[in-house]
Write a protein that holds these residues in place. Structure first.
Motif, PDB file in Angstrom:
ATOM      1  N   GLY A 176      20.702 -29.800   6.644  1.00  0.00           N
ATOM      2  CA  GLY A 176      20.866 -30.425   5.340  1.00  0.00           C
ATOM      3  C   GLY A 176      19.766 -31.462   5.152  1.00  0.00           C
ATOM      4  N   GLY A 177      19.890 -32.265   4.135  1.00  0.00           N
ATOM      5  CA  GLY A 177      18.943 -33.346   3.920  1.00  0.00           C
ATOM      6  C   GLY A 177      17.679 -32.941   3.204  1.00  0.00           C
ATOM      7  N   ALA A 178      17.392 -31.684   3.129  1.00  0.00           N
ATOM      8  CA  ALA A 178      16.246 -31.217   2.359  1.00  0.00           C
ATOM      9  C   ALA A 178      16.697 -30.018   1.540  1.00  0.00           C
ATOM     10  N   GLU A 179      16.531 -30.103   0.226  1.00  0.00           N
ATOM     11  CA  GLU A 179      16.995 -29.070  -0.673  1.00  0.00           C
ATOM     12  C   GLU A 179      15.899 -28.698  -1.657  1.00  0.00           C
ATOM     13  N   ASP A 180      16.006 -27.504  -2.162  1.00  0.00           N
ATOM     14  CA  ASP A 180      15.059 -27.033  -3.170  1.00  0.00           C
ATOM     15  C   ASP A 180      15.861 -26.274  -4.211  1.00  0.00           C
ATOM     16  N   TYR A 181      15.469 -26.405  -5.460  1.00  0.00           N
ATOM     17  CA  TYR A 181      16.175 -25.762  -6.559  1.00  0.00           C
ATOM     18  C   TYR A 181      15.199 -25.109  -7.516  1.00  0.00           C
ATOM     19  N   LEU A 182      15.668 -24.045  -8.135  1.00  0.00           N
ATOM     20  CA  LEU A 182      14.959 -23.530  -9.286  1.00  0.00           C
ATOM     21  C   LEU A 182      14.897 -24.661 -10.304  1.00  0.00           C
ATOM     22  N   ASP A 183      13.728 -24.904 -10.840  1.00  0.00           N
ATOM     23  CA  ASP A 183      13.527 -26.084 -11.684  1.00  0.00           C
ATOM     24  C   ASP A 183      14.534 -26.154 -12.830  1.00  0.00           C
ATOM     25  N   SER A 184      14.831 -25.034 -13.438  1.00  0.00           N
ATOM     26  CA  SER A 184      15.698 -25.027 -14.616  1.00  0.00           C
ATOM     27  C   SER A 184      17.149 -25.326 -14.283  1.00  0.00           C
ATOM     28  N   LEU A 185      17.482 -25.327 -12.987  1.00  0.00           N
ATOM     29  CA  LEU A 185      18.865 -25.553 -12.572  1.00  0.00           C
ATOM     30  C   LEU A 185      19.095 -26.959 -12.022  1.00  0.00           C
ATOM     31  N   LYS A 186      18.030 -27.697 -11.831  1.00  0.00           N
ATOM     32  CA  LYS A 186      18.162 -29.049 -11.281  1.00  0.00           C
ATOM     33  C   LYS A 186      19.060 -29.889 -12.180  1.00  0.00           C
ATOM     34  N   GLY A 187      19.981 -30.605 -11.551  1.00  0.00           N
ATOM     35  CA  GLY A 187      20.907 -31.445 -12.292  1.00  0.00           C
ATOM     36  C   GLY A 187      22.221 -30.756 -12.620  1.00  0.00           C
ATOM     37  N   ARG A 188      22.235 -29.425 -12.581  1.00  0.00           N
ATOM     38  CA  ARG A 188      23.492 -28.701 -12.837  1.00  0.00           C
ATOM     39  C   ARG A 188      24.062 -28.055 -11.577  1.00  0.00           C
ATOM     40  N   PHE A 189      23.191 -27.592 -10.699  1.00  0.00           N
ATOM     41  CA  PHE A 189      23.618 -26.913  -9.473  1.00  0.00           C
ATOM     42  C   PHE A 189      23.315 -27.801  -8.268  1.00  0.00           C
ATOM     43  N   THR A 190      24.202 -27.757  -7.275  1.00  0.00           N
ATOM     44  CA  THR A 190      24.006 -28.507  -6.042  1.00  0.00           C
ATOM     45  C   THR A 190      24.353 -27.630  -4.854  1.00  0.00           C
TER      46      THR A 190
END
Length: 125
Positions: free
Chosen positions: A55-69
């Protein structure tokens, strides 16, 4: 070998939330980076999120940042995907996947060694 089983999908109204789970068995879960992908009908499978082994390092599809965790509990051999403010365009089959290393290629499908069977998420408008 690592076996992955997703759960938690279903039908939800737009604006609602779901939490997907992916339970792992087989080799040591904590030695794998984990990712979530999704595939909508007629579209390619796309990257959603990834998390480092500890854990401690995560990556997200840009369009999903703030909605998905994305998160993980190594004691329970489980990775989660919390999805909030869902939209009809989030409708897809969601897959979890395991990778033996965490690299800058976590968004690529070829990075992953093992895949689950998928769980359907349907968001109604």
């Amino acid at each position: 070998q690592v076996q992955l089983v997703e759960s938690g999908g279903g039908l939800v109204q737009a604006g609602g939330s779901l939490r997907l789970s992916c339970a792992a068995s087989g080799r040591t879960f904590s030695s794998y980076a984990m990712g979530w992908f999704r595939q909508a009908p007629g579209k390619d499978r796309e990257f959603v999120a990834a998390i480092r082994m500890s854990g401690g390092a995560e990556d997200y599809l840009d369009s999903l940042k703030g909605r998905f965790t994305i998160s993980r509990d190594n004691a329970k051999n489980t990775v989660y995907l919390q999805m909030n403010s869902l939209k009809p365009e989030d409708t897809a089959v969601y897959y979890c996947a395991a990778a033996s290393s965490y690299t800058f290629r976590m968004r690529g499908r070829d990075t992953y060694d093992y895949w689950g069977q998928g769980t359907q998420v349907t968001v109604s408008s």
